[in-house]
Design a protein around this motif. Sequence first.
Motif, PDB file in Angstrom:
ATOM      1  N   THR A  44       0.816  -1.208   0.000  1.00 13.23           N
ATOM      2  CA  THR A  44       0.000   0.000   0.000  1.00 13.23           C
ATOM      3  C   THR A  44       0.849   1.258   0.000  1.00 13.23           C
ATOM      4  O   THR A  44       0.360   2.325  -0.332  1.00 13.23           O
ATOM      5  N   ALA A  45       2.127   1.162   0.395  1.00 10.90           N
ATOM      6  CA  ALA A  45       2.997   2.331   0.396  1.00 10.90           C
ATOM      7  C   ALA A  45       3.455   2.629  -1.020  1.00 10.90           C
ATOM      8  O   ALA A  45       3.748   1.729  -1.794  1.00 10.90           O
ATOM      9  N   THR A  46       3.507   3.910  -1.353  1.00  8.90           N
ATOM     10  CA  THR A  46       3.964   4.298  -2.689  1.00  8.90           C
ATOM     11  C   THR A  46       5.397   4.824  -2.659  1.00  8.90           C
ATOM     12  O   THR A  46       5.986   5.052  -3.701  1.00  8.90           O
ATOM     13  N   ASP A  47       5.944   5.021  -1.456  1.00 11.60           N
ATOM     14  CA  ASP A  47       7.308   5.501  -1.332  1.00 11.60           C
ATOM     15  C   ASP A  47       8.137   4.478  -0.566  1.00 11.60           C
ATOM     16  O   ASP A  47       7.691   3.357  -0.324  1.00 11.60           O
ATOM     17  N   TYR A  48       9.343   4.860  -0.188  1.00 10.45           N
ATOM     18  CA  TYR A  48      10.227   3.968   0.571  1.00 10.45           C
ATOM     19  C   TYR A  48      10.751   4.741   1.773  1.00 10.45           C
ATOM     20  O   TYR A  48      11.051   5.930   1.686  1.00 10.45           O
ATOM     21  N   LYS A  49      10.870   4.047   2.910  1.00  9.42           N
ATOM     22  CA  LYS A  49      11.493   4.633   4.093  1.00  9.42           C
ATOM     23  C   LYS A  49      12.281   3.566   4.846  1.00  9.42           C
ATOM     24  O   LYS A  49      11.882   2.397   4.879  1.00  9.42           O
ATOM     25  N   ALA A  50      13.390   4.011   5.444  1.00  2.00           N
ATOM     26  CA  ALA A  50      14.204   3.095   6.240  1.00  2.00           C
ATOM     27  C   ALA A  50      14.732   3.811   7.474  1.00  2.00           C
ATOM     28  O   ALA A  50      15.111   4.991   7.422  1.00  2.00           O
ATOM     29  N   SER A 372      18.153  10.028   0.145  1.00  2.00           N
ATOM     30  CA  SER A 372      18.555  10.579   1.444  1.00  2.00           C
ATOM     31  C   SER A 372      17.364  11.058   2.266  1.00  2.00           C
ATOM     32  O   SER A 372      17.374  10.967   3.501  1.00  2.00           O
ATOM     33  N   ASP A 373      16.316  11.558   1.598  1.00  2.36           N
ATOM     34  CA  ASP A 373      15.125  12.020   2.326  1.00  2.36           C
ATOM     35  C   ASP A 373      14.309  10.851   2.884  1.00  2.36           C
ATOM     36  O   ASP A 373      13.407  11.062   3.697  1.00  2.36           O
ATOM     37  N   ASN A 374      14.629   9.641   2.434  1.00  6.46           N
ATOM     38  CA  ASN A 374      13.853   8.466   2.814  1.00  6.46           C
ATOM     39  C   ASN A 374      14.551   7.569   3.824  1.00  6.46           C
ATOM     40  O   ASN A 374      13.988   6.554   4.231  1.00  6.46           O
TER      41      ASN A 374
END
Length: 500
Positions: A44-50, A372-374
Amino acid sequence: MHLIDPKGHTRRAFLQRSSALAMAGTAMPFALNLSAMSETAAQTATDYKALVCVFLFGGNDYANTVITYDDDSYGKYSTIRVPQASGGVAIAKDAALAATLLSPTVPLPNGRQYALHPAMTELANLFNSTGPTGGKVAVQLNVGPLVVPLSRALYNNSNKKLYPQPPKLFSHNDQQSTWQSSSPEGSTVGWGGNVGDLVLNQNSNSLFTCMSVSGNAVFLSGDSALQYQVSTGGAVRINSVSPASNASLYSSTTVKSAMQLLTQQARTHKLENEYTRVTKRAVEAEGAVTTAIQSDFTAGTFPTTGLGRQLAMVARLIRGRGSLGAKRQVFFVSMGGFDLHDNLIANQPGLMKQLSDAMAAFHRQMVADGVSDNVTAFTASDFGRTLQSNGDGSDHGWGGHHFMVGGAVKGKAIYGYPQVVSTNNTSTLEGYEGHVGQGRLIPTTSVDQYAATLAKWFGVSDADLPGILPNLKNFGATTSLVVNGVTYNYPKDVGFMMPA
């Protein structure tokens, strides 16, 4: 005293994720849990984060990492720690320290200034730099485990039900666990893993949600999420299937075919069947990771230190996120050697340089890769240490200073409360209420607040935060404590991250 309600916490986790993960029950052995985890959860997420936790095992010395620099506070620091020229451990206020002086966008009140350890030039430069990719480092002062806000008077209060303390303070193993899981040694669930629990359905292969490049860590263990461990060289092979000592055997088509056949055969015994399924999953996971990390970096991009190699692997895994089917990931890396009761001046510079160089290189790579923003990296440690030296080092403490690095960090800023203990004399008020002896700082920011700020950026809702961070309920917009005439506030979100 319990810092977490296991009944409520695991029930919440089970009710929210059981259907998405196709769990067969509320309690399952490791192998059964691994086998049952869904690989086809909806994305369901359209972006990436870590999130990347950099744990400093041994208890990092806060006072020689983020050093008070203005004349007044440096004078107090130098008096208590004693200058090196006089046999103490206070770092000299010279050109090397001036080179790592931090220049926050908003100056601190009362002219307070800080500098990083002279060996931390890379992080200091990243903190001070301007432009679209610069200034992406922030410092959180005096953070550590708390159940409720405390002063020294409240710490010494006999009513421990009203003013509870984190259990087993100053113990390495227990405080490592408390930082990672809100409970002392023996805890099986960490807040990183619980964050992973909430985002499992964002990843098409949930096995790669929580990943460690530093062995087993309770930080990454959730109620449902399991940590997948890799080495700095890549996926860890099953020796019986792919012995590293015999590459020719592993590459044998006959052996590969035999193993594929073995893992495809159904078994009549339930445990044998589950073991076969887990083996199959492990072999497939190894193949997926190996494929995902094929893209390496130019020599010299990362330092060839332990932490440098770990963060290089994290960067390669992030590059391969599409192949791994990952939209949300939590990583764990670490360094050791920080238990410096002795030889602080001799040994800490190498550790500080390794930390600074590796974290700066990691951020530069995230910028180069356009993520870098993610991706947000942050430090943690057992505890801070005593401000008062034991002669050649420092002893176990409590609160300490930590770093946050990433494009979404509200950088070029210092968060928390500038606090310099001026004396260990209990008959003198100045500085007295802020520590519990020898400059062991009582945290003015709790681990729960620190973690909540990171988790909210990651996408965890306000409603889910209490289940991940059990002491967060004791902090909020109206929570404050007056110590020596200074009001300390304890918001749930400390404010060092951009909005989710």
